[in-house]
Design a protein around this motif. Structure first.
Motif, short mmCIF file in Angstrom:
data_model
loop_
_atom_site.label_atom_id
_atom_site.label_comp_id
_atom_site.label_asym_id
_atom_site.label_seq_id
_atom_site.Cartn_x
_atom_site.Cartn_y
_atom_site.Cartn_z
N TYR A 135 5.60 15.55 75.49
CA TYR A 135 6.11 14.69 74.42
C TYR A 135 7.57 14.98 74.12
O TYR A 135 8.34 14.06 73.78
N ALA A 136 8.00 16.23 74.23
CA ALA A 136 9.39 16.57 73.92
C ALA A 136 10.37 16.06 74.97
O ALA A 136 11.51 15.70 74.65
N LEU A 137 9.94 16.00 76.23
CA LEU A 137 10.86 15.68 77.32
C LEU A 137 10.76 14.24 77.79
O LEU A 137 11.36 13.86 78.80
N THR A 138 9.99 13.42 77.09
CA THR A 138 9.90 12.00 77.40
C THR A 138 10.01 11.21 76.11
O THR A 138 9.88 11.75 75.02
N ASN A 139 10.23 9.93 76.24
CA ASN A 139 10.21 9.08 75.04
C ASN A 139 9.51 7.77 75.36
O ASN A 139 9.14 7.50 76.50
N TYR A 249 -3.90 34.57 83.31
CA TYR A 249 -3.36 35.80 83.89
C TYR A 249 -2.39 36.54 82.98
O TYR A 249 -2.36 37.77 82.96
N LEU A 250 -1.56 35.81 82.22
CA LEU A 250 -0.57 36.50 81.39
C LEU A 250 -1.26 37.41 80.38
O LEU A 250 -0.91 38.57 80.23
N GLY A 251 -2.25 36.87 79.66
CA GLY A 251 -3.03 37.71 78.75
C GLY A 251 -3.91 38.67 79.53
O GLY A 251 -3.93 39.87 79.25
N GLY A 252 -4.68 38.12 80.46
CA GLY A 252 -5.35 38.94 81.45
C GLY A 252 -6.63 39.64 81.05
O GLY A 252 -7.22 40.32 81.90
N HIS A 253 -7.06 39.51 79.80
CA HIS A 253 -8.24 40.27 79.37
C HIS A 253 -9.29 39.40 78.69
O HIS A 253 -10.20 39.94 78.03
N SER A 254 -9.18 38.09 78.82
CA SER A 254 -10.17 37.16 78.25
C SER A 254 -10.40 37.40 76.76
O SER A 254 -11.53 37.30 76.28
N ASP A 255 -9.32 37.71 76.03
CA ASP A 255 -9.47 37.99 74.60
C ASP A 255 -8.48 37.23 73.73
O ASP A 255 -8.32 37.53 72.56
N LEU A 256 -7.80 36.22 74.29
CA LEU A 256 -6.86 35.44 73.50
C LEU A 256 -6.75 34.04 74.08
O LEU A 256 -7.11 33.80 75.23
N THR A 257 -6.26 33.13 73.26
CA THR A 257 -5.93 31.77 73.70
C THR A 257 -4.48 31.52 73.38
O THR A 257 -4.07 31.64 72.22
N ALA A 258 -3.69 31.18 74.39
CA ALA A 258 -2.24 31.01 74.17
C ALA A 258 -1.65 30.19 75.31
O ALA A 258 -2.24 30.05 76.38
N GLY A 259 -0.47 29.66 75.06
CA GLY A 259 0.30 28.96 76.08
C GLY A 259 1.73 29.46 76.07
O GLY A 259 2.17 30.12 75.12
N ALA A 260 2.47 29.16 77.12
CA ALA A 260 3.88 29.56 77.20
C ALA A 260 4.66 28.51 77.97
O ALA A 260 4.14 27.88 78.90
N VAL A 261 5.91 28.31 77.57
CA VAL A 261 6.84 27.42 78.26
C VAL A 261 8.16 28.16 78.38
O VAL A 261 8.61 28.80 77.41
N VAL A 262 8.80 28.08 79.54
CA VAL A 262 10.10 28.72 79.73
C VAL A 262 11.03 27.77 80.47
O VAL A 262 10.60 26.87 81.18
N GLY A 263 12.35 28.02 80.30
CA GLY A 263 13.36 27.22 80.97
C GLY A 263 14.69 27.38 80.28
O GLY A 263 14.93 28.36 79.58
N ARG A 264 15.57 26.39 80.48
CA ARG A 264 16.88 26.43 79.84
C ARG A 264 16.73 26.24 78.33
O ARG A 264 15.85 25.52 77.87
N ARG A 265 17.64 26.86 77.60
CA ARG A 265 17.54 26.83 76.14
C ARG A 265 17.57 25.40 75.60
O ARG A 265 16.86 25.08 74.64
N LYS A 266 18.35 24.52 76.20
CA LYS A 266 18.47 23.17 75.64
C LYS A 266 17.16 22.39 75.75
O LYS A 266 16.87 21.57 74.90
N TYR A 267 16.36 22.70 76.78
CA TYR A 267 15.05 22.08 76.86
C TYR A 267 14.06 22.73 75.90
O TYR A 267 13.27 22.05 75.25
N LEU A 268 14.12 24.06 75.84
CA LEU A 268 13.17 24.79 75.00
C LEU A 268 13.37 24.50 73.52
O LEU A 268 12.41 24.51 72.75
N ASP A 269 14.60 24.22 73.10
CA ASP A 269 14.82 23.88 71.70
C ASP A 269 14.09 22.59 71.33
O ASP A 269 13.53 22.46 70.24
N ARG A 270 14.09 21.63 72.25
CA ARG A 270 13.37 20.38 71.98
C ARG A 270 11.86 20.60 71.97
O ARG A 270 11.14 20.03 71.15
N ILE A 271 11.38 21.41 72.91
CA ILE A 271 9.95 21.68 72.95
C ILE A 271 9.52 22.46 71.71
O ILE A 271 8.45 22.22 71.14
#
Length: 435
Positions: A135-139, A249-271
């Motif tokens: 939603y952040a990177l499209t209109n 895999y990032l959490g790795g222990h089946s004990d949390l629910t989470a997401g992550a996004v990485v990239g250039r700051r100008k994209y991440l600010d919108r996300i």
């Protein structure tokens, strides 16, 4: 970080008068967000070292070696806070946990460091990360290209929700570069693919996807959940955005629910701004679990690479296994795969049990070591059937078009002894009941 003397990091220069798309956003942004107390290491540091140290909050008061949990919904306002409101740097100052929290910054800096990114964002789930990014990177009026065999939740979001939000979507075979090129339209803004698909473990040509996106003046987002930055760094190949279901895999222990996004700051600010509106903020305790889990990411993934490869090779040619889907032992569909950009292929193996779904269900019940459960990437092995879990919303025709045939089993190898796992698989395939 005392009140009245907090150091903000964010926008450094003024904004251009107009910006029609991301390439025109010239306002200078710093990496981060991080505080002066977060450990920031060069991005070219070994992933083994980054996994342990990057992002750690070195508490100036207690000298704590581990990152504290900032279990607070709000923070004291001071001159820096008020400046952040007026200057648009809310992402870089602890004001309110939905905007940002030092616990989030620690986890974000670690995953961003591992992926070689300027900036990172953690969210409440992998689907939150995907939805916020799309939603952040499209209109409205834009066009998105994705694979028809992406993760079921991603497929449902693109097929069910985007059209009502004014976006159109084309679904293609991620391995068919000509079909992807043919799907591009003048209004195409985003290509969304997986570095290794779920559950068929197709390995798309990421460099070709980068080329197509650049020629279309579109952005390319890659879901790197299955490979992790230990096995592939898509940003190094020219990808714009990398997404993770950090539950895996990032959490790795089946004990949390989470997401992550990485990239250039100008994209991440919108996300990040989209995340504020959708409300998918990751709470401080889950941030603590995620950052702690990532400290062993390199060790875990290397062992899971070995286990999955050993399992795939052992199952090859087994009389009760029809097909194997794994880049090392999966047959002709992987013969043209260029392995240069891979450090391994993760802990996943998919295979078809002879006899269809009924035989596969009986096989899973006979297994002694893995849990029959959805999800993947944990230290314990898990096994499931995509047809009645992650892809249960698809019709039989859709399942067949994706390649999910009767009897398909998805096996997530943990860090157990590989021979124990193989012996257990063979016993179950040969009809021996678990002891």
């Amino acid at each position: 970080m005392s009140q009245g003397n907090r150091t903000a990091i964010g926008f450094d220069e003024g904004v251009a008068p107009e910006a029609s798309w991301f390439n025109d956003l010239t306002r200078k942004r710093s990496a981060g967000p991080v505080s002066p107390h977060n450990r920031v290491l060069p991005r070219n540091t070994s992933p083994d070292t980054l996994a342990v140290h990057a992002g750690t909050y070195e508490d100036p008061t207690t000298g704590s070696v581990g990152t504290p949990i900032f279990q607070s919904s709000t923070f004291l306002l001071d001159d820096t806070s008020y400046t952040a409101f007026s200057d648009g740097t809310l992402r870089d100052v602890p004001i309110y946990t939905r905007y940002g929290n030092p616990s989030q910054w620690s986890a974000q800096e670690k995953v961003a460091s591992l992926e070689g990114a300027e900036s990172g964002l953690v969210t409440a789930s992998g689907m939150s990360a995907i939805a916020n990014t799309v939603y952040a990177l499209t209109n409205a009026g834009s066009h998105v290209i994705s694979a028809y065999d992406v993760y079921g939740g991603t497929y449902n979001l693109l097929r069910e929700d985007l059209p009502s939000a004014g976006r159109t979507v084309s679904f293609v075979d991620p391995m068919d570069i000509s079909a992807i090129e043919a799907a591009v339209r003048p209004e195409t803004q985003l290509l969304l693919f997986e570095s290794l698909t779920n559950p068929m473990l197709k390995a798309p040509n990421i460099r070709a996807l980068v080329r197509i996106a650049k020629e279309a003046n579109a952005l390319l987002a890659i879901d790197n959940t299955f490979l992790t930055p230990i096995n592939m760094k898509p940003l190094d190949l020219g990808v714009d955005i990398v997404i993770h279901s950090a539950t895996k895999y990032l959490g790795g222990h089946s004990d949390l629910t989470a997401g992550a996004v990485v990239g250039r700051r100008k994209y991440l600010d919108r996300i990040w701004a989209q995340t504020l509106r959708f409300g998918g903020t990751l709470d401080p305790f889950c941030c603590f679990l995620l950052e702690r889990g990532m400290k062993t990411l390199s060790l875990r993934v290397k062992k899971q690479n070995e286990n999955a490869t050993a399992i795939a090779q052992a199952l090859a040619g087994h009389p009760h296994v029809r097909n194997i889907f794994h880049p090392v032992a999966g047959g002709s569909q992987y013969t043209s795969l260029d392995t240069t950009d891979y450090g391994g292929f993760g802990g996943m193996v998919s295979f078809e049990v002879d006899g269809g779904d009924d035989a596969a269900e009986k096989f899973m019940r006979r297994l002694r070591i893995p849990y029959v459960a959805t999800s993947l990437g944990g230290v314990e092995s898990l096994v499931s059937m995509p047809s009645n879990t992650s892809h249960s919303s698809l019709t039989e025709k859709q399942l067949s078009s994706v390649g999910i045939n009767p009897g398909l089993v998805r096996y997530s190898a943990g860090i157990e002894d590989s021979q124990d796992l193989i012996d257990d698989l063979f016993n179950a395939l040969e009809g021996r009941e678990k002891q």
